[in-house]
Scaffold this motif. Structure first.
Motif: not given
Length: 256
Positions: A170-175
């Motif tokens: 997800s966008a939040n988990a990617a980093p």
């Protein structure tokens, strides 16, 4: 080169790729959280470990870390340039929008590959300037050109890994996922410090990581590579690139 899309509109493919690349580059330049770490951290680490701490004396450490920190920079450009932005675009419906545009479906992929290689080139040129001016590193013109080529093209396997991560996370988990892979891989591949300075188990497990194989190719250019054959390193990097691309593109095709 012109082509006709499904809409019946004739477009110039090269112009589409260039426009996509320009827009994507402008987007990234407006993201300091990507630009600053990607472009500056390899140079800062090289100054600290390659020049201030390790570059005293023969300059062997400065030349070794010139190659490995170039790989470190290419890793960051590929992983962060793909994984995080791709995850964000997936959640925002970017790919659904692209299907309605009179542009080739591959334009977004080509543009991001070009930008990742451009950032890798900027990083390796920064390191080269520091190595020559402050580290006393001297190589032939052919060695410099080959080292830059290896580093720039070496971003491609990590673009593929980032593509796979971005297609899953997800966008939040990617980093977080990228950092969880990026930092341990850099350390365990001997990019920050030579593996000879670490316990033997690290050197034994290093071939697991694609970054180690790319580093061995780069070190071969500087005359400091190990005994493993070049074809083995290339084979591992090609397999990783192809496998990650195939898995990621299949998942993206289902998702959009």
């Amino acid at each position: 080169m012109d082509t006709t899309l499904d809409t019946g509109t004739r477009v110039n493919l090269w112009r589409c790729y260039l426009l996509d690349t320009r827009c994507e580059l402008l987007r990234l330049l407006r993201e300091p959280m990507y630009i600053i770490p990607t472009l500056l951290f390899p140079a800062l680490f090289y100054v600290m470990f390659g020049l201030l701490l390790g570059g005293r004396g023969s300059g062997e450490a400065a030349r070794y870390l010139l190659a490995t920190y170039g790989v470190f920079g290419a890793m960051g450009a590929g992983l962060f340039g793909f994984a995080v932005t791709l995850a964000i675009d997936r959640e925002r419906g970017f790919f659904a929008l692209r299907r309605a545009l009179p542009a080739p479906p591959s334009a977004w992929l080509v543009s991001r590959l070009l930008i990742a290689m451009l950032f890798a080139l900027v990083i390796v040129l920064e390191l080269a300037a520091l190595a020559v001016v402050f580290g006393g590193v001297s190589m032939t013109a052919g060695q410099w050109a080959l080292l830059w080529t290896v580093t720039v093209l070496g971003a491609l396997p990590f673009c593929a890994i980032g593509l796979l991560l971005g297609s899953i996370a997800s966008a939040n988990a990617a980093p977080a996922w990228v950092n969880l892979l990026f930092l341990p891989m850099a350390f365990l591949s001997g990019l920050w410090l030579p593996l000879s300075m670490l316990p033997g188990v690290f050197a034994t497990l290093a071939p697991v990581w694609p970054a180690w194989h790319l580093a061995q190719i780069a070190l071969g250019v500087t005359g400091q590579a190990g005994t493993a054959p070049l074809w083995l390193h290339l084979l591992v990097l090609i397999v990783v690139t192809v496998a990650c691309c195939v898995l990621a593109l299949r998942r993206l095709a289902r998702a959009v």
